[in-house]
Design a protein around this motif. Structure first.
Motif, PDB file in Angstrom:
ATOM      1  N   GLU A 190       3.435   5.725  -5.882  1.00 47.07           N
ATOM      2  CA  GLU A 190       3.155   5.813  -7.323  1.00 47.07           C
ATOM      3  C   GLU A 190       2.114   6.892  -7.605  1.00 47.07           C
ATOM      4  O   GLU A 190       2.231   7.632  -8.583  1.00 47.07           O
ATOM      5  CB  GLU A 190       2.663   4.461  -7.848  1.00 47.07           C
ATOM      6  CG  GLU A 190       3.711   3.351  -7.809  1.00 47.07           C
ATOM      7  CD  GLU A 190       4.945   3.697  -8.610  1.00 47.07           C
ATOM      8  OE1 GLU A 190       4.806   4.344  -9.670  1.00 47.07           O
ATOM      9  OE2 GLU A 190       6.062   3.336  -8.185  1.00 47.07           O
ATOM     10  N   GLU A 191       1.120   6.994  -6.745  1.00 45.57           N
ATOM     11  CA  GLU A 191       0.095   8.032  -6.936  1.00 45.57           C
ATOM     12  C   GLU A 191       0.705   9.422  -6.803  1.00 45.57           C
ATOM     13  O   GLU A 191       0.401  10.330  -7.584  1.00 45.57           O
ATOM     14  CB  GLU A 191      -1.033   7.855  -5.916  1.00 45.57           C
ATOM     15  CG  GLU A 191      -2.028   6.778  -6.274  1.00 45.57           C
ATOM     16  CD  GLU A 191      -3.306   6.884  -5.453  1.00 45.57           C
ATOM     17  OE1 GLU A 191      -3.741   8.034  -5.185  1.00 45.57           O
ATOM     18  OE2 GLU A 191      -3.862   5.841  -5.079  1.00 45.57           O
ATOM     19  N   ILE A 196      -5.153   5.244   1.556  1.00 52.73           N
ATOM     20  CA  ILE A 196      -5.216   3.946   0.878  1.00 52.73           C
ATOM     21  C   ILE A 196      -5.549   2.827   1.858  1.00 52.73           C
ATOM     22  O   ILE A 196      -6.391   1.959   1.585  1.00 52.73           O
ATOM     23  CB  ILE A 196      -3.895   3.651   0.146  1.00 52.73           C
ATOM     24  CG1 ILE A 196      -3.728   4.617  -1.036  1.00 52.73           C
ATOM     25  CG2 ILE A 196      -3.842   2.207  -0.331  1.00 52.73           C
ATOM     26  CD1 ILE A 196      -2.436   4.444  -1.786  1.00 52.73           C
ATOM     27  N   ALA A 221       1.995   1.783  -3.509  1.00 55.18           N
ATOM     28  CA  ALA A 221       0.882   2.323  -4.301  1.00 55.18           C
ATOM     29  C   ALA A 221       0.710   3.816  -4.030  1.00 55.18           C
ATOM     30  O   ALA A 221       0.440   4.602  -4.952  1.00 55.18           O
ATOM     31  CB  ALA A 221      -0.405   1.571  -3.958  1.00 55.18           C
ATOM     32  N   ALA A 222       0.893   4.219  -2.773  1.00 55.81           N
ATOM     33  CA  ALA A 222       0.795   5.634  -2.414  1.00 55.81           C
ATOM     34  C   ALA A 222       1.907   6.438  -3.085  1.00 55.81           C
ATOM     35  O   ALA A 222       1.678   7.544  -3.597  1.00 55.81           O
ATOM     36  CB  ALA A 222       0.881   5.778  -0.889  1.00 55.81           C
ATOM     37  N   MET A 265       2.825  10.252  -9.891  1.00 51.71           N
ATOM     38  CA  MET A 265       1.991  10.617 -11.031  1.00 51.71           C
ATOM     39  C   MET A 265       1.460  12.042 -10.859  1.00 51.71           C
ATOM     40  O   MET A 265       1.411  12.820 -11.825  1.00 51.71           O
ATOM     41  CB  MET A 265       0.822   9.642 -11.148  1.00 51.71           C
ATOM     42  CG  MET A 265       1.217   8.238 -11.591  1.00 51.71           C
ATOM     43  SD  MET A 265       1.939   8.220 -13.265  1.00 51.71           S
ATOM     44  CE  MET A 265       0.524   8.759 -14.231  1.00 51.71           C
ATOM     45  N   LYS A 266       1.078  12.359  -9.643  1.00 54.25           N
ATOM     46  CA  LYS A 266       0.581  13.711  -9.356  1.00 54.25           C
ATOM     47  C   LYS A 266       1.673  14.746  -9.627  1.00 54.25           C
ATOM     48  O   LYS A 266       1.416  15.802 -10.190  1.00 54.25           O
ATOM     49  CB  LYS A 266       0.114  13.774  -7.906  1.00 54.25           C
ATOM     50  CG  LYS A 266      -0.415  15.137  -7.486  1.00 54.25           C
ATOM     51  CD  LYS A 266      -0.826  15.120  -6.021  1.00 54.25           C
ATOM     52  CE  LYS A 266      -1.281  16.506  -5.569  1.00 54.25           C
ATOM     53  NZ  LYS A 266      -1.656  16.519  -4.121  1.00 54.25           N
ATOM     54  N   LYS A 279      -1.240   9.920   2.295  1.00 56.26           N
ATOM     55  CA  LYS A 279      -1.720   9.082   1.195  1.00 56.26           C
ATOM     56  C   LYS A 279      -1.818   7.623   1.646  1.00 56.26           C
ATOM     57  O   LYS A 279      -2.765   6.911   1.280  1.00 56.26           O
ATOM     58  CB  LYS A 279      -0.795   9.211  -0.004  1.00 56.26           C
ATOM     59  CG  LYS A 279      -1.188   8.353  -1.206  1.00 56.26           C
ATOM     60  CD  LYS A 279      -2.604   8.658  -1.687  1.00 56.26           C
ATOM     61  CE  LYS A 279      -2.725  10.035  -2.278  1.00 56.26           C
ATOM     62  NZ  LYS A 279      -4.066  10.259  -2.884  1.00 56.26           N
ATOM     63  N   GLN A 320       0.835  -1.208   0.000  1.00 52.99           N
ATOM     64  CA  GLN A 320       0.000   0.000   0.000  1.00 52.99           C
ATOM     65  C   GLN A 320       0.870   1.259   0.000  1.00 52.99           C
ATOM     66  O   GLN A 320       0.515   2.271  -0.610  1.00 52.99           O
ATOM     67  CB  GLN A 320      -0.931  -0.005   1.221  1.00 52.99           C
ATOM     68  CG  GLN A 320      -1.726  -1.276   1.447  1.00 52.99           C
ATOM     69  CD  GLN A 320      -2.372  -1.802   0.188  1.00 52.99           C
ATOM     70  OE1 GLN A 320      -2.969  -1.045  -0.585  1.00 52.99           O
ATOM     71  NE2 GLN A 320      -2.255  -3.100  -0.040  1.00 52.99           N
TER      72      GLN A 320
END
Length: 246
Positions: free
Chosen positions: A107-108, A155, A104-105, A111-112, A151, A101
């Motif tokens: 990666e978000e 998640i 994943a945070a 991208m931002k 983040k 998780q």
């Protein structure tokens, strides 16, 4: 190896000797205010901490908030939360889930940031010149760590909500299946009781039928039959006698 452990113990004892009641109480408050789904927060560790870091940090903080050492009324609760956090992080499966998780945070957030760089030409050019160093520095910055922490909370919360929702659906389905099974058991029970009742009265019913049949045969032997009625011959002609007049 043993010398290192002795040094660590000496340092820890020295540290605890300097910790006052206020510091212990503050640590209890900090632990209890942590996000419950993130054990890294309880131990006040970064996401890249090793299992050895987890053990050392747990020993240090647990001695601070231990109910025998700390007079805070919620010291026992904080101590339990701390023990659970260590247990989760030393469990490979639980640790891998949390770190998944965390990734994943990250990666978000990356991208931002890429979307932001597209709008900010100066930052984009600088990141190209630094050949990725700019991004590495940003990920190590306090700003990024704060964003990452929030983040990860988001998640983990969403994942926990999905897990509980799925567990609720499974529980409802199991309840429905159990209810259907109980209804089927009740139907089978009533059917079995009915069959047992029929079997119990079977002999009486057979005897009653036999008695009825015997009584019927006796009545036929002694009955009086009515005489047969004579039928007139339709071909027979009748002569009407003359009626005498007064």
């Amino acid at each position: 190896m043993g010398d290192v452990k002795v040094d660590d113990d000496a340092i820890l004892k020295s540290f605890l000797a300097e910790v006052g009641e206020v510091e212990r109480d503050n640590e209890v408050v900090r632990i209890l205010s942590c996000f419950k789904l993130n054990p890294f927060e309880h131990l006040n560790l970064s996401f890249d901490s090793s299992t050895d870091d987890v053990k050392r940090q747990y020993r240090k903080i647990s001695l601070m908030v231990h109910p025998d050492k700390c007079k805070h009324p919620q010291a026992q609760e904080a101590f339990g939360a701390l023990a659970k956090a260590q247990q989760l992080l030393l469990n490979d499966q639980e640790r891998d889930y949390i770190l998944t998780q965390v990734q994943a945070a990250k990666e978000e957030l990356k991208m931002k940031r890429k979307e932001q760089l597209k709008k900010d030409t100066a930052s984009k050019l600088k990141s190209l010149v630094d050949e990725g160093k700019h991004e590495q520095i940003y990920e190590q910055s306090e700003e990024f760590q704060k964003e990452l922490k929030l983040k990860v909370r988001e998640i983990l919360t969403n994942q926990e909500w999905r897990r509980r929702k799925m567990a609720m659906r499974i529980s409802e389905e199991e309840g429905r299946l159990k209810k259907d099974e109980e209804e089927q058991k009740e139907i089978r029970k009533k059917k079995r009781e009915h069959e047992e009742q029929l079997e119990g009265t079977r002999e009486n019913r057979v005897s009653s039928w036999r008695d009825f049949m015997k009584a019927g045969k006796k009545a036929k032997k002694g009955e009086t039959r009515p005489p047969k009625l004579k039928t007139e011959d339709p071909n027979k002609s009748y002569v009407q006698r003359p009626v005498k007049k007064g």
